[in-house]
Design an enzyme around this catalytic site. Structure first.
Site, PDB file in Angstrom:
ATOM      1  N   ASN A   9     -21.166  54.652 126.307  1.00  0.00           N
ATOM      2  CA  ASN A   9     -22.821  53.580 125.739  1.00  0.00           C
ATOM      3  C   ASN A   9     -22.679  52.043 126.096  1.00  0.00           C
ATOM      4  O   ASN A   9     -21.046  51.692 126.150  1.00  0.00           O
ATOM      5  CB  ASN A   9     -21.662  52.962 123.676  1.00  0.00           C
ATOM      6  CG  ASN A   9     -22.032  52.190 122.808  1.00  0.00           C
ATOM      7  OD1 ASN A   9     -23.088  51.595 123.873  1.00  0.00           O
ATOM      8  ND2 ASN A   9     -21.193  51.565 121.897  1.00  0.00           N
ATOM      9  N   TRP A  10     -23.827  51.858 126.307  1.00  0.00           N
ATOM     10  CA  TRP A  10     -23.437  50.587 127.329  1.00  0.00           C
ATOM     11  C   TRP A  10     -23.701  49.287 126.176  1.00  0.00           C
ATOM     12  O   TRP A  10     -24.276  48.361 127.317  1.00  0.00           O
ATOM     13  CB  TRP A  10     -24.831  51.104 128.331  1.00  0.00           C
ATOM     14  CG  TRP A  10     -25.474  51.957 129.347  1.00  0.00           C
ATOM     15  CD1 TRP A  10     -24.198  52.852 129.437  1.00  0.00           C
ATOM     16  CD2 TRP A  10     -26.190  52.609 129.739  1.00  0.00           C
ATOM     17  NE1 TRP A  10     -24.953  54.235 130.646  1.00  0.00           N
ATOM     18  CE2 TRP A  10     -25.426  53.734 130.297  1.00  0.00           C
ATOM     19  CE3 TRP A  10     -27.571  51.710 130.030  1.00  0.00           C
ATOM     20  CZ2 TRP A  10     -26.720  54.245 131.915  1.00  0.00           C
ATOM     21  CZ3 TRP A  10     -28.842  52.611 131.264  1.00  0.00           C
ATOM     22  CH2 TRP A  10     -28.313  53.792 131.596  1.00  0.00           C
ATOM     23  N   LYS A  11     -24.015  49.792 124.837  1.00  0.00           N
ATOM     24  CA  LYS A  11     -23.822  48.131 123.940  1.00  0.00           C
ATOM     25  C   LYS A  11     -25.490  47.241 124.592  1.00  0.00           C
ATOM     26  O   LYS A  11     -26.305  47.710 124.906  1.00  0.00           O
ATOM     27  CB  LYS A  11     -22.853  47.609 124.429  1.00  0.00           C
ATOM     28  CG  LYS A  11     -21.582  48.891 123.625  1.00  0.00           C
ATOM     29  CD  LYS A  11     -20.289  48.200 123.414  1.00  0.00           C
ATOM     30  CE  LYS A  11     -18.853  49.716 124.083  1.00  0.00           C
ATOM     31  NZ  LYS A  11     -17.769  48.352 122.438  1.00  0.00           N
ATOM     32  N   HIS A  99     -21.255  52.187 113.897  1.00  0.00           N
ATOM     33  CA  HIS A  99     -20.244  51.707 115.799  1.00  0.00           C
ATOM     34  C   HIS A  99     -19.114  51.311 114.432  1.00  0.00           C
ATOM     35  O   HIS A  99     -19.812  50.179 113.945  1.00  0.00           O
ATOM     36  CB  HIS A  99     -21.604  51.798 116.742  1.00  0.00           C
ATOM     37  CG  HIS A  99     -20.259  50.907 117.326  1.00  0.00           C
ATOM     38  ND1 HIS A  99     -19.765  50.176 117.603  1.00  0.00           N
ATOM     39  CD2 HIS A  99     -19.336  51.916 118.881  1.00  0.00           C
ATOM     40  CE1 HIS A  99     -18.886  50.115 118.490  1.00  0.00           C
ATOM     41  NE2 HIS A  99     -18.823  51.763 119.164  1.00  0.00           N
ATOM     42  N   GLU A 101     -19.060  47.897 116.242  1.00  0.00           N
ATOM     43  CA  GLU A 101     -19.725  46.754 115.836  1.00  0.00           C
ATOM     44  C   GLU A 101     -20.940  46.670 114.960  1.00  0.00           C
ATOM     45  O   GLU A 101     -21.282  45.263 114.892  1.00  0.00           O
ATOM     46  CB  GLU A 101     -19.652  47.171 117.274  1.00  0.00           C
ATOM     47  CG  GLU A 101     -19.272  46.143 118.036  1.00  0.00           C
ATOM     48  CD  GLU A 101     -18.966  47.263 119.427  1.00  0.00           C
ATOM     49  OE1 GLU A 101     -20.270  46.917 119.720  1.00  0.00           O
ATOM     50  OE2 GLU A 101     -18.365  47.288 119.836  1.00  0.00           O
ATOM     51  N   GLU A 171     -12.403  55.810 116.696  1.00  0.00           N
ATOM     52  CA  GLU A 171     -13.044  55.072 117.487  1.00  0.00           C
ATOM     53  C   GLU A 171     -11.327  53.671 116.660  1.00  0.00           C
ATOM     54  O   GLU A 171     -12.562  53.141 115.711  1.00  0.00           O
ATOM     55  CB  GLU A 171     -13.881  53.795 117.442  1.00  0.00           C
ATOM     56  CG  GLU A 171     -15.078  55.016 118.831  1.00  0.00           C
ATOM     57  CD  GLU A 171     -16.361  54.345 119.358  1.00  0.00           C
ATOM     58  OE1 GLU A 171     -15.560  54.312 120.483  1.00  0.00           O
ATOM     59  OE2 GLU A 171     -16.682  53.331 119.078  1.00  0.00           O
ATOM     60  N   GLY A 177     -12.841  47.874 123.499  1.00  0.00           N
ATOM     61  CA  GLY A 177     -13.170  47.130 124.562  1.00  0.00           C
ATOM     62  C   GLY A 177     -11.518  46.268 125.025  1.00  0.00           C
ATOM     63  O   GLY A 177     -11.709  44.987 125.127  1.00  0.00           O
ATOM     64  N   SER A 213     -11.096  52.234 125.208  1.00  0.00           N
ATOM     65  CA  SER A 213     -10.543  51.961 126.411  1.00  0.00           C
ATOM     66  C   SER A 213     -10.259  53.031 126.423  1.00  0.00           C
ATOM     67  O   SER A 213      -9.444  52.405 127.853  1.00  0.00           O
ATOM     68  CB  SER A 213      -9.131  50.605 126.248  1.00  0.00           C
ATOM     69  OG  SER A 213     -10.219  49.040 125.125  1.00  0.00           O
ATOM     70  N   GLY A 234     -17.368  52.514 126.221  1.00  0.00           N
ATOM     71  CA  GLY A 234     -18.139  52.034 126.251  1.00  0.00           C
ATOM     72  C   GLY A 234     -18.055  51.160 127.394  1.00  0.00           C
ATOM     73  O   GLY A 234     -18.733  51.297 128.816  1.00  0.00           O
ATOM     74  N   GLY A 235     -17.235  50.523 128.017  1.00  0.00           N
ATOM     75  CA  GLY A 235     -17.161  49.529 129.377  1.00  0.00           C
ATOM     76  C   GLY A 235     -16.968  49.806 130.855  1.00  0.00           C
ATOM     77  O   GLY A 235     -17.975  49.850 131.347  1.00  0.00           O
TER      78      GLY A 235
HETATM   79  P1  PGA Z   1     -14.715  50.734 125.064  1.00  0.00           P
HETATM   80  O1  PGA Z   1     -16.046  50.681 123.850  1.00  0.00           O
HETATM   81  O2  PGA Z   1     -14.477  52.527 125.984  1.00  0.00           O
HETATM   82  O3  PGA Z   1     -15.439  49.778 125.871  1.00  0.00           O
HETATM   83  O4  PGA Z   1     -13.187  50.048 124.875  1.00  0.00           O
HETATM   84  C1  PGA Z   1     -15.881  52.160 123.266  1.00  0.00           C
HETATM   85  C2  PGA Z   1     -17.147  51.831 122.137  1.00  0.00           C
HETATM   86  O5  PGA Z   1     -16.869  50.963 121.208  1.00  0.00           O
HETATM   87  O6  PGA Z   1     -17.727  52.984 121.667  1.00  0.00           O
END
Ligand code: PGA
Length: 258
Positions: A9-11, A99, A101, A171, A177, A213, A234-235
């Site tokens: 997930n590149w956000k 998600h 967010e 999640e 993150g 993470s 994500g990251g």
């Molecule tokens: P993260 O994000 O791996 O940076 O913790 C995961 C996500 O939000 O899907």
């Protein structure tokens, strides 16, 4: 063990030039050392989708492309929104739904999550339903209740024929993150709970992913001891090396378990 699934997930990162570059790098790494037993998906920002699907098609990269969100509406006066049909025209085969967010920063309520999920699967597109508790709920020991109610709200009454299009992604918000991954014991007990809850809602044996993470160093242990069917990353998905390393860690787990 089900065939694992690793989704990056590149956000809201990478403009279309940077996205093309990352996709090409992933393609090169996968050509040098193919991933054999794990399905891979990347989730770029909307404005990058056309460029990324073009690279995937022209370089024949074994990766599917997802969108980070979609409108629950089919079309019309919804400024700023993107319909599932528009995404399908771009060869987008997956959509993330709900998600954390989106839920916390954009007021995506359980009802909107449920109607978005329906809009996605109704079109034959694969949905990744994201859910998970916040830190306060975990500390209050309410994490199972929160997860059960998120699953119930999204899945109850879903048409039988579209249920196979749903993938679940647990999640915990406090692990996203933050560099603070849930322990393998926490993941394992939640995986059992999610599978039982999904079965009670007539969702038979969905893929259940973990996100929060995940990186190349912890992926192997979370997959084998935490009993997950893959990851939402994500990251660590923003660098070709770490994304592909997570895919190889998943591949090794699958190989070890066959
Ligand atoms: P993260 O994000 O791996 O940076 O913790 C995961 C996500 O939000 O899907």
């Amino acid at each position: 063990m089900k065939k694992p699934l690793v989704i990056g997930n590149w956000k809201m990162n990478l403009d279309y030039v940077e996205a093309i570059h990352l996709m090409q790098q992933i393609g090169v790494l996968l050509r040098n050392k193919p991933v054999e037993h794990t399905d891979l998906v990347v989730t770029p920002p909307f404005v990058d989708l056309r460029s990324v699907t073009s690279v995937v098609e022209s370089d024949r990269i074994p990766v599917s492309v997802a969108a980070q969100h979609a409108s629950q509406h089919e079309s019309g006066a919804y400024t700023g929104e993107t319909s599932v049909a528009m995404l399908q025209r771009l060869n987008v085969r997956w959509v993330l739904v709900g998600h954390s967010e989106r839920r916390s920063y954009f007021q995506m309520t359980d009802d909107v999550v449920a109607s978005t999920l329906r809009a996605v699967v109704r079109s034959g597109v694969q949905a990744v339903l994201c859910f998970g508790e916040e830190l306060a709920s975990r500390e209050a020991g309410e994490h199972f209740d929160v997860v059960a109610s998120q699953l119930q709200a999204a899945l109850a009454g879903l048409d039988e024929q579209v249920r196979p299009l749903v993938t679940l992604a647990y999640e915990p918000v406090w692990a996203i993150g933050t560099g603070r991954t849930a322990s393998v014991e926490q993941v394992a007990e939640m995986m059992d709970f999610i599978r039982a809850t999904a079965a009670s809602l007539s969702l038979d044996e969905p893929h259940v992913l973990y996100g929060g993470s995940v990186n190349a160093d912890n992926a192997g242990a979370i997959m084998s001891e935490g009993r997950v069917d893959g990851f939402l990353v994500g990251g660590a998905s923003l660098k070709a090396e770490s994304f592909v390393a997570i895919a190889h860690a998943s591949d090794d787990c699958y190989d070890g378990k066959r």
